[in-house]
Design an enzyme around this catalytic site. Sequence first.
Site, PDB file in Angstrom:
ATOM      1  N   THR A 147       0.722  -1.319   0.124  1.00  0.00           N
ATOM      2  CA  THR A 147      -0.125   0.024  -0.005  1.00  0.00           C
ATOM      3  C   THR A 147       0.980   1.346  -0.059  1.00  0.00           C
ATOM      4  O   THR A 147       1.175   1.855  -1.285  1.00  0.00           O
ATOM      5  CB  THR A 147      -1.245  -0.103   1.212  1.00  0.00           C
ATOM      6  OG1 THR A 147      -0.049  -0.158   2.416  1.00  0.00           O
ATOM      7  CG2 THR A 147      -1.856  -1.013   0.962  1.00  0.00           C
ATOM      8  N   LYS A 174       4.143  -7.030   3.973  1.00  0.00           N
ATOM      9  CA  LYS A 174       3.592  -5.444   3.719  1.00  0.00           C
ATOM     10  C   LYS A 174       3.233  -4.865   4.804  1.00  0.00           C
ATOM     11  O   LYS A 174       2.985  -5.375   5.730  1.00  0.00           O
ATOM     12  CB  LYS A 174       2.559  -5.323   2.680  1.00  0.00           C
ATOM     13  CG  LYS A 174       1.376  -5.545   3.028  1.00  0.00           C
ATOM     14  CD  LYS A 174       0.233  -4.650   3.898  1.00  0.00           C
ATOM     15  CE  LYS A 174       0.513  -3.353   3.477  1.00  0.00           C
ATOM     16  NZ  LYS A 174      -0.444  -2.430   4.373  1.00  0.00           N
ATOM     17  N   THR A 185       0.356  -6.370  13.584  1.00  0.00           N
ATOM     18  CA  THR A 185       0.708  -5.275  13.005  1.00  0.00           C
ATOM     19  C   THR A 185       1.075  -5.252  11.477  1.00  0.00           C
ATOM     20  O   THR A 185       1.423  -4.211  11.235  1.00  0.00           O
ATOM     21  CB  THR A 185       1.925  -4.926  13.797  1.00  0.00           C
ATOM     22  OG1 THR A 185       3.240  -5.670  13.281  1.00  0.00           O
ATOM     23  CG2 THR A 185       1.983  -4.663  15.112  1.00  0.00           C
ATOM     24  N   GLU A 264       6.349   4.947   7.392  1.00  0.00           N
ATOM     25  CA  GLU A 264       6.224   6.120   6.337  1.00  0.00           C
ATOM     26  C   GLU A 264       7.088   7.410   6.475  1.00  0.00           C
ATOM     27  O   GLU A 264       6.986   8.030   7.605  1.00  0.00           O
ATOM     28  CB  GLU A 264       4.553   6.481   6.438  1.00  0.00           C
ATOM     29  CG  GLU A 264       3.961   5.364   5.870  1.00  0.00           C
ATOM     30  CD  GLU A 264       2.328   5.473   6.546  1.00  0.00           C
ATOM     31  OE1 GLU A 264       2.008   5.901   7.391  1.00  0.00           O
ATOM     32  OE2 GLU A 264       1.480   4.612   5.915  1.00  0.00           O
ATOM     33  N   ASN A 388       0.058  10.513   5.458  1.00  0.00           N
ATOM     34  CA  ASN A 388      -1.085  10.395   6.138  1.00  0.00           C
ATOM     35  C   ASN A 388      -2.299  11.407   6.082  1.00  0.00           C
ATOM     36  O   ASN A 388      -3.226  11.073   6.569  1.00  0.00           O
ATOM     37  CB  ASN A 388      -0.871   9.790   7.682  1.00  0.00           C
ATOM     38  CG  ASN A 388      -0.284   8.491   7.706  1.00  0.00           C
ATOM     39  OD1 ASN A 388      -0.867   7.477   7.345  1.00  0.00           O
ATOM     40  ND2 ASN A 388       0.958   8.314   7.930  1.00  0.00           N
TER      41      ASN A 388
END
Lengths: 393, 393
Positions: A147, A174, A185, A264, A388
């Site tokens: 993703t 992933k 998680t 991220e 995000n």
Amino acid sequence: MFKQFFINGGVTAPDGFFADGVNSGIKDDSLDLAFIYSDPIANIGAVFTSNKFQASPLQHFQREKIEKSNFILINSKNANAMTGERGIQDIYSIFSTLSKELPIYNPVMSSTGVIGSPLPVEKIVEGAKSFDLNSKNHLNASKAIMTTDTRPKEIAVEVQLPDGRSYRVGGMAKGAGMINPSMATMLAFITTDLKIDTPTLNRLLRETTKTTFNAISVDGDTSTNDSVFLMANGKKDFFDEVSFRETLHLIMKHLALEIVKDGEGAKKLVAFRVTGAKSDRDAEKVAKTLSNSLLVKTAIFGEDPNWGRIAMAIGASGVEVCEKNLTIAYEDIEVYRRGENLFTPEVEEKAYQILRKSQFSIYCDLGLGDGEFTSYTCDIGYEYVRINADYRT
Amino acid sequence: MFKQFFINGGVTAPDGFFADGVNSGIKDDSLDLAFIYSDPIANIGAVFTSNKFQASPLQHFQREKIEKSNFILINSKNANAMTGERGIQDIYSIFSTLSKELPIYNPVMSSTGVIGSPLPVEKIVEGAKSFDLNSKNHLNASKAIMTTDTRPKEIAVEVQLPDGRSYRVGGMAKGAGMINPSMATMLAFITTDLKIDTPTLNRLLRETTKTTFNAISVDGDTSTNDSVFLMANGKKDFFDEVSFRETLHLIMKHLALEIVKDGEGAKKLVAFRVTGAKSDRDAEKVAKTLSNSLLVKTAIFGEDPNWGRIAMAIGASGVEVCEKNLTIAYEDIEVYRRGENLFTPEVEEKAYQILRKSQFSIYCDLGLGDGEFTSYTCDIGYEYVRINADYRT
């Protein structure tokens, strides 16, 4: 003593495993649908998220009480979570159609992506119909499950036993956000050609998850879809628990750290090594509070040896601590030793040089007992916010 | 029925209270040292952080078992935390010198700033010697206690009772980060000229903290220094608990929300109104998980009506929930009702218009009971990262 060799092949490295990824149209033009196929049928174990709103694929797996399977279907971009009974029925519908085309037994679904939208059933069925079950395109499979990941995550190991026998273990995963230390998680798939019964698969998964996938944190959020699957197809007609346990740990830890490194926007991988706690449980609490503290993680992003924030997080963890017993060090540079502040400008400069590295450990010795735990986390910076703030769009 | 009027004067609005702020050289050129002085001596209550490493001023207050005082000395830029016994002795030393210059009784210290450095005792003593205890410069006092705050936070209210009697309550606070819902979370000072005994002050503080300072979150970190003080000097020789309780709540809630609005880099104030939980305790857990979720807060920053993240956080809170009973709404726009996804493009657009506002509520009805709780938080964006990546420098 057994030997371990890193090899290519990811989840298809073990004998009898196949995988591939295609674009089914859920994403505009990148891979979004993967499969793992085993011939023969494999035993399968799983651990799932602690989130109370478990996504439909997790509910489907548990409702079907699946212990053996030869097929995992994985889609990205849609989590099939908060979709109610319809979400589960969509999975039955997909597999009902596919079973007419493919030799699947107890098929398993796994999904990741946006929460709340119904699964695009038609696209997934059409995409899956195009699968070549003889393919060993593990890289495409590991790409199709991504993703916000910036790179695929896979690994494979061949184990050679002293008596000449050998076996293989492969894995892919992933995950880059919504990574929380209190549960599994992310999505991970591990394959082996050993012969292992399902209760043993589940036991080993649970044990190993504790110090690998459950020891990492990106942002402290727990997803509805987190799952780790372990398949053993018995192509090799034996089981060697000692070497397998160690190899499973190696593989799961590698994938877990790959996720943290790909956190991220993350630029740094940090290990919080907590020792001297009253118990392992206390050490775990401290380590996880540290790896979830926004103030600690932004200081790491800023390469600021602000040990006061580390002390703050230790004090906030809720476990028994004592100022006079505490020692804090960046790698081998002690900044606070048993109540004494060692933070001279010279020490600050040395600590800063450690913080500039992309990978380092921070040691916190509580000085109260033998409890210890290591957690892994990344820094949080502008990129995390950017990713995000507009994930949906 | 009593009447409440907002008035000027901050902590000096009640009769007999004085305050000011000076630059003592801890900061380069802005105000860094404040006092609150009461004539006569006041009763004083306090609530402190749950962090196990309580800073030296908090330890000093408790060691001295202070119940009456006429003087609070507050410095910014240095937290006097993790400074051990020396940190406490520094406070004794400061007050020992000052007591020769100023008519102080049971003086109280309060500090905020960087953790781990010894207090600049000389500078503080010299700065305090210059205090004019007859000053009512409440604005300077509220500025001198700021760290990363972008603006001073103060309020004062006059209460008029039906029988013609009146009294005043004033307050000031600092705080913009390290704000956590599980404790008191910042520095706040509240003054009144009512006559209230110390046990009552402590009881009212604890009660009111629960739904005000303990209901807010900026980043989920708990500081070593969080304190709320309440002084009552009895210049008015009476106590009216009903009106005071309500006024104290108004003042503490105002200051708490000012802190959230000033959350580091925050642009939005969001209330999570959780209802229908099995218990108030459950509702509180859900509300606090929501207001601490990085994924929820970055979605708010991005003005993204990503209700899936709200569902994720509710599921992760650990309390009993059920998909079929849950309803989620942005103000009056329902996006998910009892298991049904209402998220059409039209609804998304309406929800987006609400998220664009600077202040709004998100309603989460668990549909399981009568428990409710409201938490307050802000968005987390680039500014938060910028401020916290280089706080020390």
